[in-house]
Motif scaffolding. Structure first.
Motif, short mmCIF file in Angstrom:
data_model
loop_
_atom_site.label_atom_id
_atom_site.label_comp_id
_atom_site.label_asym_id
_atom_site.label_seq_id
_atom_site.Cartn_x
_atom_site.Cartn_y
_atom_site.Cartn_z
N LYS A 104 -12.50 -1.47 28.89
CA LYS A 104 -12.22 -0.34 29.77
C LYS A 104 -13.47 0.04 30.56
O LYS A 104 -13.40 0.32 31.77
CB LYS A 104 -11.74 0.85 28.96
CG LYS A 104 -10.32 0.70 28.42
CD LYS A 104 -9.88 1.96 27.69
CE LYS A 104 -8.45 1.83 27.19
NZ LYS A 104 -8.01 3.06 26.47
N GLU A 105 -14.59 0.07 29.91
CA GLU A 105 -15.84 0.41 30.60
C GLU A 105 -16.17 -0.63 31.68
O GLU A 105 -16.62 -0.27 32.77
CB GLU A 105 -16.98 0.50 29.59
CG GLU A 105 -16.85 1.69 28.64
CD GLU A 105 -17.95 1.68 27.58
OE1 GLU A 105 -18.72 0.69 27.54
OE2 GLU A 105 -18.03 2.65 26.78
N ALA A 106 -15.90 -1.90 31.39
CA ALA A 106 -16.18 -2.95 32.37
C ALA A 106 -15.26 -2.81 33.58
O ALA A 106 -15.69 -2.97 34.73
CB ALA A 106 -15.99 -4.32 31.73
N ILE A 107 -13.99 -2.48 33.35
CA ILE A 107 -13.04 -2.31 34.46
C ILE A 107 -13.43 -1.12 35.32
O ILE A 107 -13.41 -1.19 36.56
CB ILE A 107 -11.61 -2.14 33.90
CG1 ILE A 107 -11.14 -3.45 33.25
CG2 ILE A 107 -10.65 -1.74 35.01
CD1 ILE A 107 -9.83 -3.32 32.52
N GLN A 146 -17.91 -0.22 41.59
CA GLN A 146 -18.67 -1.13 42.43
C GLN A 146 -17.90 -1.48 43.70
O GLN A 146 -18.48 -1.56 44.80
CB GLN A 146 -19.01 -2.40 41.64
CG GLN A 146 -19.93 -3.37 42.37
CD GLN A 146 -21.31 -2.78 42.58
OE1 GLN A 146 -21.81 -2.01 41.76
NE2 GLN A 146 -21.94 -3.10 43.70
N LYS A 147 -16.59 -1.66 43.58
CA LYS A 147 -15.76 -1.97 44.75
C LYS A 147 -15.77 -0.81 45.74
O LYS A 147 -15.85 -1.00 46.95
CB LYS A 147 -14.33 -2.29 44.32
CG LYS A 147 -14.16 -3.66 43.70
CD LYS A 147 -12.71 -3.90 43.36
CE LYS A 147 -12.52 -5.28 42.74
NZ LYS A 147 -11.09 -5.53 42.38
#
Length: 253
Positions: free
Chosen positions: A27-30, A36-37
């Motif tokens: 979840k943190e990575a998503i 970032q996007k």
């Protein structure tokens, strides 16, 4: 370090379900990827076409001002904002919309493309219509062939029935040889025939089933006073004419 108190509320309230740390990290990575996007989208420089489109949309959405020379000339001639053009006020109120061409195709290409699509659709409909007609014709021809086949089988059955009756009646009258070779049923195993028999075979093969049935029916009625459809042998021709329900194959059918 102090030893952990496994009986304390802090330790008991911890979520120790298996796999939970892995889910939390995903979840943190998503979330990090989405942020970032968004940052990349904000920092991205717009292309020249995008900037031109934005400026054009802003201009088209805004009304004409007094700085526009054409609008200033209209006002000098008595035109008021929101008024229709023309002496009687029957003209347009809003300016003609602009159709901005962004593609590389030539003028009239879209109309040609639309016309070709309509022609293609019309050809497809015509093919469907022709296919439907062909299927209907094939079905009609099949029904006709099936009906003719049934009628032919019925006539063949009537002919065999007449041949058996003819052979039996001829035998009762001591007739050893039929008037025509096909008047009697052919035996399953025949002896070899001479050339004359072969010629007779060729001659009689030229007759259709209906012709043979007509000729044999007439012979049975004239020679033996027998009606194949009634299944009755009458005493004489007068008895046959007066008591037979019909005097032709069609009447009996």
């Amino acid at each position: 370090d102090e030893e952990e108190d496994y009986m304390s509320d802090l330790f008991i309230k911890q979520d120790v379900r298996p796999g939970l740390p892995m889910v939390r990290r995903m979840k943190e990575a998503i979330q990090k990827e989405e942020k970032q996007k968004e940052a990349n989208e904000k920092n991205r420089q717009k292309s020249i076409k995008e900037e031109e489109k934005e400026r054009r949309d802003v201009v088209l959405k805004s009304a004409l001002g007094n700085e526009n020379k054409g609008f200033a000339l209209l006002q000098k001639m008595g035109y008021k904002r929101g008024q229709a053009l023309g002496k009687s006020g029957e003209g347009i109120v809003e300016p003609l919309p602009l159709n901005i061409k962004t593609g590389l195709s030539g003028l009239g290409h879209e109309e040609l493309k639309k016309r070709k699509a309509e022609e293609k659709l019309e050809n497809y409909r015509q093919k469907l219509h022709m296919k439907k007609q062909a299927n209907e014709q094939a079905a009609d021809q099949f029904r006709i062939r099936f009906k003719n086949k049934q009628e032919e089988r019925k006539m063949e059955g009537d002919l065999r029935k007449s041949q058996r009756a003819c052979q039996q009646l001829d035998t009762q009258k001591d007739i050893d040889v039929p008037k025509e070779t096909w008047y009697w049923l052919e035996p399953e195993e025949e002896d070899k025939k001479d050339e004359e028999d072969k010629e007779d075979e060729c001659t009689r093969s030229d007759l259709s089933v209906s012709e043979k049935l007509h000729m044999l029916t007439a012979y049975l009625r004239e020679e033996h006073f027998y009606c194949i459809w009634c299944g009755t042998t009458y005493e004489d021709s007068e008895d046959l004419s007066s008591n037979c329900p019909g005097n032709s194959a069609a009447d009996h059918d």
